[in-house]
Design a protein around this motif. Structure first.
Motif, PDB file in Angstrom:
ATOM      1  N   THR A  31       0.837  -1.203   0.000  1.00  0.00           N
ATOM      2  CA  THR A  31       0.000   0.000   0.000  1.00  0.00           C
ATOM      3  C   THR A  31       0.869   1.249   0.000  1.00  0.00           C
ATOM      4  N   ASP A  32       1.909   1.255   0.807  1.00  0.00           N
ATOM      5  CA  ASP A  32       2.822   2.387   0.861  1.00  0.00           C
ATOM      6  C   ASP A  32       3.482   2.625  -0.498  1.00  0.00           C
ATOM      7  N   ASP A  33       3.861   1.548  -1.186  1.00  0.00           N
ATOM      8  CA  ASP A  33       4.498   1.660  -2.500  1.00  0.00           C
ATOM      9  C   ASP A  33       3.586   2.303  -3.546  1.00  0.00           C
ATOM     10  N   MET A  34       2.280   2.219  -3.341  1.00  0.00           N
ATOM     11  CA  MET A  34       1.319   2.793  -4.290  1.00  0.00           C
ATOM     12  C   MET A  34       1.157   4.305  -4.128  1.00  0.00           C
ATOM     13  N   HIS A  35       1.612   4.852  -3.012  1.00  0.00           N
ATOM     14  CA  HIS A  35       1.476   6.285  -2.706  1.00  0.00           C
ATOM     15  C   HIS A  35       0.020   6.742  -2.781  1.00  0.00           C
ATOM     16  N   THR A  38      -6.077   8.848  -1.013  1.00  0.00           N
ATOM     17  CA  THR A  38      -7.475   8.858  -0.599  1.00  0.00           C
ATOM     18  C   THR A  38      -7.883   7.527   0.015  1.00  0.00           C
ATOM     19  N   TYR A  39      -8.555   7.608   1.152  1.00  0.00           N
ATOM     20  CA  TYR A  39      -9.189   6.440   1.765  1.00  0.00           C
ATOM     21  C   TYR A  39     -10.626   6.421   1.270  1.00  0.00           C
ATOM     22  N   LEU A  40     -11.075   5.251   0.842  1.00  0.00           N
ATOM     23  CA  LEU A  40     -12.409   5.118   0.286  1.00  0.00           C
ATOM     24  C   LEU A  40     -13.069   3.872   0.852  1.00  0.00           C
ATOM     25  N   SER A  41     -14.212   4.054   1.462  1.00  0.00           N
ATOM     26  CA  SER A  41     -14.995   2.934   1.969  1.00  0.00           C
ATOM     27  C   SER A  41     -16.301   2.914   1.199  1.00  0.00           C
ATOM     28  N   ASP A  92     -20.744 -12.213   4.095  1.00  0.00           N
ATOM     29  CA  ASP A  92     -21.993 -12.925   4.351  1.00  0.00           C
ATOM     30  C   ASP A  92     -23.034 -12.108   5.099  1.00  0.00           C
ATOM     31  N   SER A  93     -22.729 -10.869   5.421  1.00  0.00           N
ATOM     32  CA  SER A  93     -23.705 -10.085   6.182  1.00  0.00           C
ATOM     33  C   SER A  93     -23.786  -8.646   5.667  1.00  0.00           C
ATOM     34  N   HIS A  94     -22.864  -7.802   6.063  1.00  0.00           N
ATOM     35  CA  HIS A  94     -22.880  -6.371   5.753  1.00  0.00           C
ATOM     36  C   HIS A  94     -21.686  -6.067   4.838  1.00  0.00           C
ATOM     37  N   ILE A  95     -21.747  -6.542   3.603  1.00  0.00           N
ATOM     38  CA  ILE A  95     -20.589  -6.473   2.701  1.00  0.00           C
ATOM     39  C   ILE A  95     -20.172  -5.024   2.442  1.00  0.00           C
ATOM     40  N   HIS A  96     -18.865  -4.803   2.577  1.00  0.00           N
ATOM     41  CA  HIS A  96     -18.302  -3.488   2.325  1.00  0.00           C
ATOM     42  C   HIS A  96     -16.811  -3.623   2.032  1.00  0.00           C
ATOM     43  N   SER A  97     -16.208  -2.520   1.607  1.00  0.00           N
ATOM     44  CA  SER A  97     -14.782  -2.548   1.264  1.00  0.00           C
ATOM     45  C   SER A  97     -14.095  -1.296   1.778  1.00  0.00           C
ATOM     46  N   HIS A  98     -12.798  -1.446   2.002  1.00  0.00           N
ATOM     47  CA  HIS A  98     -11.937  -0.331   2.392  1.00  0.00           C
ATOM     48  C   HIS A  98     -10.798  -0.269   1.380  1.00  0.00           C
ATOM     49  N   PHE A  99     -10.613   0.878   0.757  1.00  0.00           N
ATOM     50  CA  PHE A  99      -9.580   1.057  -0.256  1.00  0.00           C
ATOM     51  C   PHE A  99      -8.600   2.147   0.135  1.00  0.00           C
ATOM     52  N   ALA A 100      -7.354   1.939  -0.222  1.00  0.00           N
ATOM     53  CA  ALA A 100      -6.338   2.986  -0.243  1.00  0.00           C
ATOM     54  C   ALA A 100      -6.125   3.272  -1.723  1.00  0.00           C
ATOM     55  N   VAL A 101      -6.457   4.482  -2.155  1.00  0.00           N
ATOM     56  CA  VAL A 101      -6.522   4.813  -3.575  1.00  0.00           C
ATOM     57  C   VAL A 101      -5.535   5.915  -3.928  1.00  0.00           C
ATOM     58  N   ARG A 102      -4.877   5.724  -5.059  1.00  0.00           N
ATOM     59  CA  ARG A 102      -4.089   6.807  -5.656  1.00  0.00           C
ATOM     60  C   ARG A 102      -4.960   7.383  -6.765  1.00  0.00           C
ATOM     61  N   SER A 103      -5.362   8.622  -6.586  1.00  0.00           N
ATOM     62  CA  SER A 103      -6.281   9.280  -7.518  1.00  0.00           C
ATOM     63  C   SER A 103      -5.541   9.748  -8.772  1.00  0.00           C
ATOM     64  N   PRO A 104      -6.291   9.935  -9.876  1.00  0.00           N
ATOM     65  CA  PRO A 104      -5.670  10.547 -11.060  1.00  0.00           C
ATOM     66  C   PRO A 104      -5.142  11.936 -10.705  1.00  0.00           C
ATOM     67  N   MET A 133      -9.128  12.051   3.130  1.00  0.00           N
ATOM     68  CA  MET A 133      -7.762  12.270   2.685  1.00  0.00           C
ATOM     69  C   MET A 133      -6.835  11.462   3.589  1.00  0.00           C
ATOM     70  N   ILE A 134      -5.874  10.789   3.003  1.00  0.00           N
ATOM     71  CA  ILE A 134      -4.939   9.984   3.782  1.00  0.00           C
ATOM     72  C   ILE A 134      -3.877  10.893   4.381  1.00  0.00           C
ATOM     73  N   THR A 135      -3.723  10.789   5.687  1.00  0.00           N
ATOM     74  CA  THR A 135      -2.689  11.570   6.368  1.00  0.00           C
ATOM     75  C   THR A 135      -1.585  10.669   6.906  1.00  0.00           C
ATOM     76  N   THR A 136      -1.917   9.419   7.224  1.00  0.00           N
ATOM     77  CA  THR A 136      -0.909   8.462   7.663  1.00  0.00           C
ATOM     78  C   THR A 136      -1.265   7.089   7.124  1.00  0.00           C
ATOM     79  N   ILE A 137      -0.357   6.471   6.444  1.00  0.00           N
ATOM     80  CA  ILE A 137      -0.616   5.194   5.789  1.00  0.00           C
ATOM     81  C   ILE A 137      -0.639   4.038   6.780  1.00  0.00           C
ATOM     82  N   TRP A 138       0.149   4.104   7.834  1.00  0.00           N
ATOM     83  CA  TRP A 138       0.273   2.973   8.750  1.00  0.00           C
ATOM     84  C   TRP A 138      -1.027   2.674   9.483  1.00  0.00           C
ATOM     85  N   GLY A 139      -1.661   3.674  10.020  1.00  0.00           N
ATOM     86  CA  GLY A 139      -2.928   3.453  10.711  1.00  0.00           C
ATOM     87  C   GLY A 139      -4.020   3.006   9.757  1.00  0.00           C
TER      88      GLY A 139
END
Length: 167
Positions: A31-35, A38-41, A92-104, A133-139
Motif C-alpha cells: 500500500t505504501d508503494d502505491m502512494h 485517498t481512503y475510500l470505503s 456474508d452479512s454487511h458487505i463493504h470494502s476499504h480502499f487505499a486509492v491513488r487518484s488521477p 484524505m490519507i494523512t498516515t498510511i500505517w494506521g
C-alpha cells in the motif's frame, strides 16, 4: 503488472497456517508503494454477494476514471488512472470494502468526494460511502486489514486491486 511485494505475499498466504502479522506487513508495504492519497470505503447496505459487489466496484472505478480522464480512459496508462488496493469485509452479512486509492492527477479531494457520492449512489442506490484524505498510511492499512486476522478470511477473493477492474 503486480507490485513489488506481491511475490512475497504468495509465500505468506500459502499453506494451512497464515502468518497474519507478516501478511499484514506485506500489504502495508504494498500500500505504501502505491502512494495512495485517498481512503475510500464503499458499502452495499444490502446482501448482494461478493460477485455482485465486485461487479459494482468495477463499474464504480470505471466511472470514476471516465469522469477524470474522459471517454478514452481505458487507453490511459495505469500511472494516469485510479489505482489502489482494497479489502472486502463481511461478505456474508454487511458487505463493504476499504480502499487505499491513488487518484488521477487532476482529481482534487473535494471533487473526489462529490464524484464518489454521485457515482456510488447511481451504481448502488442502497449503498453508502466514506471518503477521506490519507494523512498516515500505517494506521489506515492496519484498519483496512483488520479482518485478515480471522481464519476464514478469503485472501484471494477479498483482497482486490483497482487495476484488475480495468480489464
Amino acid at each position: 503488472q503486480r507490485y513489488k511485494c506481491a511475490d512475497s505475499l504468495v509465500d505468506y498466504c500459502s499453506g494451512d497456517l497464515i502468518d497474519a502479522f507478516r501478511t499484514r506487513l506485506a500489504y502495508l508495504q504494498m500500500t505504501d508503494d502505491m502512494h495512495p492519497d485517498t481512503y475510500l470505503s464503499l458499502v452495499a447496505n444490502k446482501q448482494i454477494g461478493i460477485t455482485g459487489f465486485k461487479l459494482r466496484l468495477k463499474k464504480f472505478f470505471g466511472h470514476l476514471d471516465r469522469t477524470y480522464l474522459g471517454p478514452k480512459w481505458m487507453k490511459k496508462s495505469f500511472d494516469e488512472r485510479t489505482d489502489g488496493i482494497g479489502f472486502i469485509e463481511k461478505v456474508d452479512s454487511h458487505i463493504h470494502s476499504h480502499f487505499a486509492v491513488r487518484s488521477p492527477a487532476n482529481a482534487y479531494f473535494w471533487n473526489m468526494e462529490m464524484n464518489t457520492e454521485e457515482i456510488w449512489n447511481k451504481i448502488c442506490p442502497s449503498g453508502s460511502y466514506d471518503v477521506q484524505m490519507i494523512t498516515t498510511i500505517w494506521g489506515l492499512t492496519g484498519y483496512n486489514t483488520k479482518e485478515q486476522k480471522k481464519r476464514d478470511y478469503e485472501w484471494h477473493d477479498q483482497v482486490v486491486y483497482v487495476r484488475d477492474f480495468a480489464t
